[in-house]
Design an enzyme around this catalytic site. Structure first.
Site, PDB file in Angstrom:
ATOM      1  N   GLU A  19       0.907  -1.288  12.410  1.00 19.50           N
ATOM      2  CA  GLU A  19       1.881  -0.186  12.450  1.00 19.50           C
ATOM      3  C   GLU A  19       2.417   0.182  11.058  1.00 19.50           C
ATOM      4  OE1 GLU A  19       4.476  -0.496  16.272  1.00 19.50           O
ATOM      5  OE2 GLU A  19       3.548  -2.434  15.947  1.00 19.50           O
ATOM      6  N   SER A 147       3.803   0.383  21.468  1.00 18.20           N
ATOM      7  CA  SER A 147       3.199   1.715  21.515  1.00 18.20           C
ATOM      8  C   SER A 147       2.267   1.922  22.706  1.00 18.20           C
ATOM      9  CB  SER A 147       2.440   2.014  20.208  1.00 18.20           C
ATOM     10  OG  SER A 147       3.323   1.944  19.128  1.00 18.20           O
ATOM     11  N   TYR A 213       3.091   9.745  20.807  1.00 23.42           N
ATOM     12  CA  TYR A 213       2.847  10.186  19.427  1.00 23.42           C
ATOM     13  C   TYR A 213       2.071  11.490  19.283  1.00 23.42           C
ATOM     14  CZ  TYR A 213       4.299   5.418  18.560  1.00 23.42           C
ATOM     15  OH  TYR A 213       5.021   4.249  18.530  1.00 23.42           O
ATOM     16  N   ARG A 252      16.573  -1.109  20.755  1.00 21.84           N
ATOM     17  CA  ARG A 252      16.382  -0.167  21.869  1.00 21.84           C
ATOM     18  C   ARG A 252      15.870  -0.910  23.083  1.00 21.84           C
ATOM     19  NH1 ARG A 252      11.736   3.154  20.976  1.00 21.84           N
ATOM     20  NH2 ARG A 252      11.220   2.522  23.090  1.00 21.84           N
ATOM     21  N   ASP A 254      14.213  -0.585  26.888  1.00 18.78           N
ATOM     22  CA  ASP A 254      13.483   0.328  27.784  1.00 18.78           C
ATOM     23  C   ASP A 254      13.722  -0.068  29.228  1.00 18.78           C
ATOM     24  OD1 ASP A 254      12.460   1.669  25.630  1.00 18.78           O
ATOM     25  OD2 ASP A 254      10.534   0.618  25.631  1.00 18.78           O
ATOM     26  N   GLU A 267      11.651  -4.059  28.439  1.00 22.26           N
ATOM     27  CA  GLU A 267      11.508  -4.779  27.167  1.00 22.26           C
ATOM     28  C   GLU A 267      12.574  -4.326  26.188  1.00 22.26           C
ATOM     29  OE1 GLU A 267       8.684  -3.642  24.363  1.00 22.26           O
ATOM     30  OE2 GLU A 267       8.899  -1.521  24.813  1.00 22.26           O
ATOM     31  N   ASN A 269      13.014  -3.413  22.025  1.00 19.98           N
ATOM     32  CA  ASN A 269      12.396  -3.189  20.712  1.00 19.98           C
ATOM     33  C   ASN A 269      13.446  -3.519  19.663  1.00 19.98           C
ATOM     34  OD1 ASN A 269       9.799  -1.811  21.546  1.00 19.98           O
ATOM     35  ND2 ASN A 269      11.326  -0.570  22.601  1.00 19.98           N
ATOM     36  N   GLY A 273      11.386   2.899  15.911  1.00 15.66           N
ATOM     37  CA  GLY A 273      11.105   3.901  14.874  1.00 15.66           C
ATOM     38  C   GLY A 273      12.392   4.529  14.342  1.00 15.66           C
TER      39      GLY A 273
END
Ligand SMILES: Nc1ncnc2c1ncn2[C@@H]1O[C@H](COP(=O)(O)OP(=O)(O)OP(=O)(O)O)[C@@H](O)[C@H]1O
Ligand SMILES: [Mg+2]
Length: 312
Positions: A19, A147, A213, A252, A254, A267, A269, A273
């Protein structure tokens, strides 16, 4: 705290993971924002220079905006602990734990935090029995990835071996997880506060790599449309799920809501981003915080693990 009091700041970006390009993009935006705020910030790419240069060059703090392995998984956090340089975001254990979706779920289950039912599967698993236990459809995913890479939505037991093989390309541990049919939300966390929820909508089967993306038909809805009380409950539970893993600073969470509105956590993060169209900045903006202010706040929250005897 005035921006100058934050001292000499390294924005750790790039790195060695797959990444890297995303990290360089986020990193350059963070760097520009911090400079604009008057912070003495400098880019630092651990792929190009040994991390020990941080101490030699007398950096006071690190803003970590690396993604994936050697950035998000506790390793760089461990190096910064040894160097005694306070850093943004989660510490060693929480970073490593959040990277591992399976162990994240085990911990959540132990704490009564709802997460979809799941099993680890191997090539030799009785796939028919898995679908009997978990139902269909199922999500099959590598335990350590991001991702949506290596993930498949499986609608029959026949498709399971192929889905397993795809996920197994990315990690030895592969999870089969009950599919939650409903609304997808994500909760940004800043300090010890949840940000407004964002609802994600895609015409695709799920929020996959293309939806994240490439597609231009993914919709990000904020305010998310839940009644304020219902939103507050999900936000509070997201913060609890985050803190249960020992995460801190920012991140973050989810989450999926099923048709009855019950949340299921997927999950965390720890290093999401940070481009200007990423989700955490979007939620922060809605809460009245500009991208620059968000970066500064994350930096102000930089710290070392408490109670650790330091070398040197
Ligand atoms: N059990 C599930 N039920 C329904 N949808 C799911 C489930 N698990 C995953 N998904 C879908 O797949 C997407 C990616 O899943 P998940 O967040 O677990 O993986 P990720 O690839 O690590 O994500 P990220 O890019 O946020 O790190 C979710 O955003 C959601 O759309
Ligand atoms: Mg996710």
């Amino acid at each position: 705290m005035s921006p100058r009091d934050l001292g000499k700041v390294a924005v750790l970006m790039g790195g060695r993971s797959a990444e890297r390009p995303v990290s360089l993009k986020s990193g350059s935006m963070v760097l520009a924002a911090l400079k604009k705020k008057g912070v003495n910030a400098h880019a630092f790419d651990p792929k190009e220079r040994g991390i020990d240069a941080l101490a030699r060059e007398r950096f006071d703090r690190a803003f970590v905006i690396l993604h994936g392995r050697y950035g998000e998984d506790g390793t760089i956090q461990g190096a910064l602990e040894l160097l005694g340089i306070p850093y943004t975001g989660s510490g060693v254990l929480a970073s490593a734990l959040a990277m591992d979706k399976w162990r994240t779920k085990l911990l959540w289950q132990a704490c009564g935090i709802p997460t979809p039912r799941s099993e680890l599967i191997t090539r030799d698993t009785d796939m028919q029995a898995v679908t009997t236990r978990l139902g269909l459809p199922l999500m099959v995913k590598p335990a350590n990835e991001g991702s949506s890479i290596g993930m498949t939505k499986v609608k029959s037991a026949r498709e399971l071996p192929e889905a397993h093989a795809l996920a197994a390309n990315y990690d030895r541990a592969v999870i089969a997880e009950a599919f939650v049919d409903g609304v997808e939300l994500t909760a940004g966390i800043l300090g010890n506060q949840p940000l407004p929820l964002i609802k994600l909508e895609t015409p695709r089967e799920f929020y996959d790599y293309q939806a994240k993306y490439e597609a231009n038909d993914t919709r990000y809805i904020i305010p998310c449309g839940l009644p304020p009380d219902a939103e507050r409950i999900v936000q509070d539970e997201a913060l609890f799920a985050f803190e249960t893993l020992g995460c801190r600073g920012w991140g973050r969470v989810d989450v999926m809501l099923d048709r009855s509105g019950k949340p299921y956590f997927l999950e965390v993060n720890t290093l999401p981003g940070m481009t200007d169209h990423s989700l955490v900045p979007m939620a922060a903006r809605h809460a009245g915080l500009s991208f620059e202010d968000l970066c500064l706040r994350i930096l102000e929250l930089a710290q070392l693990e408490e109670g650790v005897d330091r070398v040197g």
